[in-house]
Design a protein around this motif. Sequence first.
Motif, PDB file in Angstrom:
ATOM      1  N   VAL A   1     -37.915  26.970  48.869  1.00 19.70           N
ATOM      2  CA  VAL A   1     -38.178  25.797  49.704  1.00 19.70           C
ATOM      3  C   VAL A   1     -37.144  24.712  49.442  1.00 19.70           C
ATOM      4  CG1 VAL A   1     -39.794  23.901  50.059  1.00 19.70           C
ATOM      5  CG2 VAL A   1     -40.634  26.236  49.971  1.00 19.70           C
ATOM      6  N   GLN A   2     -36.772  24.546  48.180  1.00 22.22           N
ATOM      7  CA  GLN A   2     -35.793  23.515  47.844  1.00 22.22           C
ATOM      8  C   GLN A   2     -34.475  23.753  48.563  1.00 22.22           C
ATOM      9  OE1 GLN A   2     -37.776  25.043  45.658  1.00 22.22           O
ATOM     10  NE2 GLN A   2     -39.089  23.286  45.187  1.00 22.22           N
ATOM     11  N   GLU A   3     -34.009  24.994  48.576  1.00 21.94           N
ATOM     12  CA  GLU A   3     -32.741  25.288  49.256  1.00 21.94           C
ATOM     13  C   GLU A   3     -32.864  25.072  50.758  1.00 21.94           C
ATOM     14  OE1 GLU A   3     -29.279  28.728  49.548  1.00 21.94           O
ATOM     15  OE2 GLU A   3     -31.107  29.128  48.411  1.00 21.94           O
ATOM     16  N   LEU A   4     -34.005  25.451  51.308  1.00 22.68           N
ATOM     17  CA  LEU A   4     -34.224  25.237  52.741  1.00 22.68           C
ATOM     18  C   LEU A   4     -34.153  23.755  53.094  1.00 22.68           C
ATOM     19  CD1 LEU A   4     -35.270  26.395  55.538  1.00 22.68           C
ATOM     20  CD2 LEU A   4     -37.540  25.795  54.717  1.00 22.68           C
TER      21      LEU A   4
ATOM     22  N   LEU B   1     -33.189  17.163  53.991  1.00 21.05           N
ATOM     23  CA  LEU B   1     -34.452  16.490  53.720  1.00 21.05           C
ATOM     24  C   LEU B   1     -34.688  16.304  52.219  1.00 21.05           C
ATOM     25  CD1 LEU B   1     -36.724  18.278  56.345  1.00 21.05           C
ATOM     26  CD2 LEU B   1     -35.715  16.007  56.495  1.00 21.05           C
ATOM     27  N   LEU B   2     -33.902  17.009  51.400  1.00 18.04           N
ATOM     28  CA  LEU B   2     -33.926  16.833  49.955  1.00 18.04           C
ATOM     29  C   LEU B   2     -32.493  16.756  49.457  1.00 18.04           C
ATOM     30  CD1 LEU B   2     -36.629  19.303  48.516  1.00 18.04           C
ATOM     31  CD2 LEU B   2     -36.832  16.835  48.840  1.00 18.04           C
ATOM     32  N   ASN B   3     -32.291  16.050  48.356  1.00 15.90           N
ATOM     33  CA  ASN B   3     -30.977  16.002  47.741  1.00 15.90           C
ATOM     34  C   ASN B   3     -30.782  17.238  46.873  1.00 15.90           C
ATOM     35  OD1 ASN B   3     -30.260  13.451  48.812  1.00 15.90           O
ATOM     36  ND2 ASN B   3     -31.465  12.434  47.205  1.00 15.90           N
ATOM     37  N   PRO B   4     -29.532  17.750  46.778  1.00 17.14           N
ATOM     38  CA  PRO B   4     -29.281  18.895  45.894  1.00 17.14           C
ATOM     39  C   PRO B   4     -29.702  18.568  44.471  1.00 17.14           C
ATOM     40  CG  PRO B   4     -27.369  18.447  47.281  1.00 17.14           C
ATOM     41  CD  PRO B   4     -28.319  17.294  47.463  1.00 17.14           C
ATOM     42  N   PRO B   5     -30.372  19.519  43.785  1.00 11.82           N
ATOM     43  CA  PRO B   5     -30.857  19.247  42.427  1.00 11.82           C
ATOM     44  C   PRO B   5     -29.748  19.047  41.407  1.00 11.82           C
ATOM     45  CG  PRO B   5     -31.201  21.551  43.019  1.00 11.82           C
ATOM     46  CD  PRO B   5     -30.759  20.857  44.261  1.00 11.82           C
ATOM     47  N   THR B   6     -28.577  19.665  41.612  1.00  9.94           N
ATOM     48  CA  THR B   6     -27.466  19.516  40.682  1.00  9.94           C
ATOM     49  C   THR B   6     -26.181  19.310  41.447  1.00  9.94           C
ATOM     50  OG1 THR B   6     -26.934  21.877  40.606  1.00  9.94           O
ATOM     51  CG2 THR B   6     -28.590  21.078  39.046  1.00  9.94           C
ATOM     52  N   LYS B   7     -25.153  18.828  40.752  1.00  9.85           N
ATOM     53  CA  LYS B   7     -23.854  18.603  41.372  1.00  9.85           C
ATOM     54  C   LYS B   7     -23.251  19.914  41.852  1.00  9.85           C
ATOM     55  CE  LYS B   7     -19.232  16.736  40.465  1.00  9.85           C
ATOM     56  NZ  LYS B   7     -18.340  16.124  39.448  1.00  9.85           N
ATOM     57  N   SER B   8     -23.412  20.978  41.055  1.00  6.23           N
ATOM     58  CA  SER B   8     -22.849  22.270  41.454  1.00  6.23           C
ATOM     59  C   SER B   8     -23.500  22.788  42.722  1.00  6.23           C
ATOM     60  CB  SER B   8     -23.019  23.295  40.328  1.00  6.23           C
ATOM     61  OG  SER B   8     -24.388  23.502  40.036  1.00  6.23           O
ATOM     62  N   ASP B   9     -24.812  22.539  42.875  1.00 12.45           N
ATOM     63  CA  ASP B   9     -25.496  22.948  44.101  1.00 12.45           C
ATOM     64  C   ASP B   9     -24.946  22.176  45.293  1.00 12.45           C
ATOM     65  OD1 ASP B   9     -27.063  24.763  42.785  1.00 12.45           O
ATOM     66  OD2 ASP B   9     -28.756  23.411  42.540  1.00 12.45           O
ATOM     67  N   ALA B  10     -24.677  20.899  45.111  1.00 14.32           N
ATOM     68  CA  ALA B  10     -24.144  20.084  46.200  1.00 14.32           C
ATOM     69  C   ALA B  10     -22.772  20.587  46.628  1.00 14.32           C
ATOM     70  CB  ALA B  10     -24.055  18.625  45.756  1.00 14.32           C
TER      71      ALA B  10
ATOM     72  N   ALA C   1     -45.664  25.275  51.144  1.00  7.54           N
ATOM     73  CA  ALA C   1     -44.728  24.864  50.100  1.00  7.54           C
ATOM     74  C   ALA C   1     -43.762  23.804  50.615  1.00  7.54           C
ATOM     75  CB  ALA C   1     -43.959  26.077  49.581  1.00  7.54           C
ATOM     76  N   VAL C   2     -43.362  23.902  51.893  1.00  6.20           N
ATOM     77  CA  VAL C   2     -42.488  22.886  52.504  1.00  6.20           C
ATOM     78  C   VAL C   2     -43.191  21.527  52.487  1.00  6.20           C
ATOM     79  CG1 VAL C   2     -41.447  22.129  54.675  1.00  6.20           C
ATOM     80  CG2 VAL C   2     -41.212  24.505  53.958  1.00  6.20           C
ATOM     81  N   HIS C   3     -44.434  21.510  52.946  1.00  8.50           N
ATOM     82  CA  HIS C   3     -45.239  20.287  53.006  1.00  8.50           C
ATOM     83  C   HIS C   3     -45.365  19.674  51.620  1.00  8.50           C
ATOM     84  CE1 HIS C   3     -48.761  17.724  53.557  1.00  8.50           C
ATOM     85  NE2 HIS C   3     -48.731  17.930  54.874  1.00  8.50           N
ATOM     86  N   GLN C   4     -45.716  20.486  50.633  1.00 13.63           N
ATOM     87  CA  GLN C   4     -45.912  19.979  49.277  1.00 13.63           C
ATOM     88  C   GLN C   4     -44.610  19.476  48.663  1.00 13.63           C
ATOM     89  OE1 GLN C   4     -47.932  22.952  46.976  1.00 13.63           O
ATOM     90  NE2 GLN C   4     -49.870  22.720  48.078  1.00 13.63           N
TER      91      GLN C   4
END
Length: 734
Positions: free
Chosen positions: A326-329, A335-344, A449-452
């Motif tokens: 869900v985080q990657e989606l 709608l969410l910021n990348p969790p790490t710099k490498s992910d961004a 999971a998206v909603h949460q």
Amino acid sequence: MTGANVHCAMADDLDTDDGSWILALEGALQEQCSLHDLRLICRSKSIPDSMRGQVWYRLLGSSTGSPADGLERFNEIFDLANQSKLREDCKIFVEKLDNEEEDKVSILSDLESLVTHYCKTRHINYDPNNGWMHILTPLVSLKLPKNELYSYFNAILDSYIPRQCHFNGVAMHLFRLLLLYHEPELCSFLDSHKIAPNLYTQKWFLSLFAASSNLQAVLALWDYYFIRGDPFLIFFLSLVLVINAKDEIMAHKGEKEKILETIAELPQQMEAGDIHDFCSLAVLYSAQTPFSYKRDYHQALFGEDASDERMDLLVLSQALCLPVSVQELLVSCHLLNPPTKSDAESRALRFFLVDCRPAEQYNAGHLPTAFHLDSNLMLTEPQAFSVAVQALLSSQKQSIAAQSAAGGEHLVFFGSGREAEDQYVHMVVAFFLQRHVQFVGLVQGGFSAVHQALVAAQIENGVVATSVSIEPVGLVDHNPSLCLVCTVNKSEESPTAAGKSNAQGTPQHATGSSSSSSNKTDFFGRMRSKSAVVKDKLLDYIVNPISAGDNEPTPKSKSKENPSTGGKSKGAGKLYRNIAPVFSIDDDQDGDDPTFEGSSEREADAPNQELVAISSWLKRPDVINSFRCHEVKESGHAFPSYLLITPSHLYALREIEDRPGFARISVNRSLSSIMKITSKKRHPEFITFKYGNIKGEETIIVDLDRFVVPQAGDAVKLVKLQLFNNSSAANANS
């Protein structure tokens, strides 16, 4: 400008001065530059032999183990359970070297000490097939002191060799899902030949190709590998090999041994000059893959704590396609910021989102760029489903051309997150996979999971303090009074609520009266509460060869007292020389169906169903072929299963969710009892086996089994062939 920056700048001049980057590398090593700068200097280059040992030491230095693990701690006691086999393998290894005889004696002693110490510190036994001797070959060529040799060996095994490379292991399941994602046709071809990934990738994975390629190619490959520092690169190097040889592999249809021989020869063709292009392609495939798997399975494959391996294996072994978090989606939707710099930095994929929930749920709130494809249409209105699929593909093509926010080559499906409804979402995904559509993923946890996740992000950012009555920012047309997730959350907070939800927001079976809103919007709850006519329509689509919308009665509505409408099978009621039963393949155009006298529906595993190990059954000598499938029950529930065909019987092994590798025998039928096999033209993967007997010219159906089989055509052909062979044998003996 710092010294490291100067060296990096010098390295960038490679195109104009072939030796400049080597000078930069020498200076960087002397100044103990950072790993980041070292990787920049060595990027896409083959390290000179004279400097390879130093560079590898730095690149592997962060994982070479603590002093307590060093070879100097070895007590010189050689007492492993299979010490003699280890000593024998070390002798064979040394005999292949070109070193002087005196050197060979020293190397032999060092190798046995090294491997023995490693086994003892890890509390494992030596396995001749673990690839260690192949890994030592490039390392010994560096002529390192034995303590350094041990450190390199230790670092490579701990950081770059994936665990569970055996059949049904996490690594093999993940590789198959990656192959399915990038080349579904080839994956299906190999599956149909019962060629599991471990049969051709195990040596590659356990030795990083050292077991299959020449030394110079391996050294150049490991240069690239350690410079990049990505342990998952082995998956994509293996993908590149098999995908590039797709035509050659598929040319050997029906020749399993020839296929395996062809794949095994692929790494042998590599030369040192091929490595740059080879690795560049692998990196490209990696960049074109959702990165959720790296975060989800790094610990199980490369981490120190393997406590979650069983759960990871369960998830991957039952995955229909590559899971997307869900985080990657939500990051891809901004709608969410990348969790790490490498992910961004690595986020390059654009998803085309497909929301497969029922219409009333979609209308109560959805992601702004999601295309709605009601999965229920696949069974209830197949013609409308076909039109919707065409609209989806057209919309995807147009959005990509227009470079819109909704555009993306990667199809990502998600349902409600409620197990019963999402069974049909899985059928929709299987529909696309069967047609060899590339880049198909499935969101873990669905809309719940998206909603949460959206609510949790607001809480984390301090927007709100509690998850109750929060309007998730990012959803369109969200209606809390109709949204199932909101309804469940409210019922959880209510002290009188009868139902609870699990950690994923999926409602569990309530013991008392549940929310009226939830009941009104629960598709399967409504389906079960409707009249028998509606239930028969659902059954009719799966089971019978009558077109949707026909006014013909379903099997259950036909009267046994009226043989003209239900007692005869058109043109197929007579035995052939009184031996073979009636056998036919029906489609949408055939309106006849035999009498249906009963059904032994088995909705859940019964205690009397035999518990078996799946692997042992798949290897049984009488099993001609096996097919992954879903066994579909009358209620609409679908159970992951294996369909096995022997010369005399048809079996279904229904997988047990909490016991990976085990199943119950849910179907055990004699082939001679098959009266009919029916399927749909528009959805040929839905097949029904009908069993019964012949009374005069009348076919009496007494039971049936329904399956969704991606390779339905192959399965049906095989059953038909066995019936023909059995009939011929019976005729010959009569």
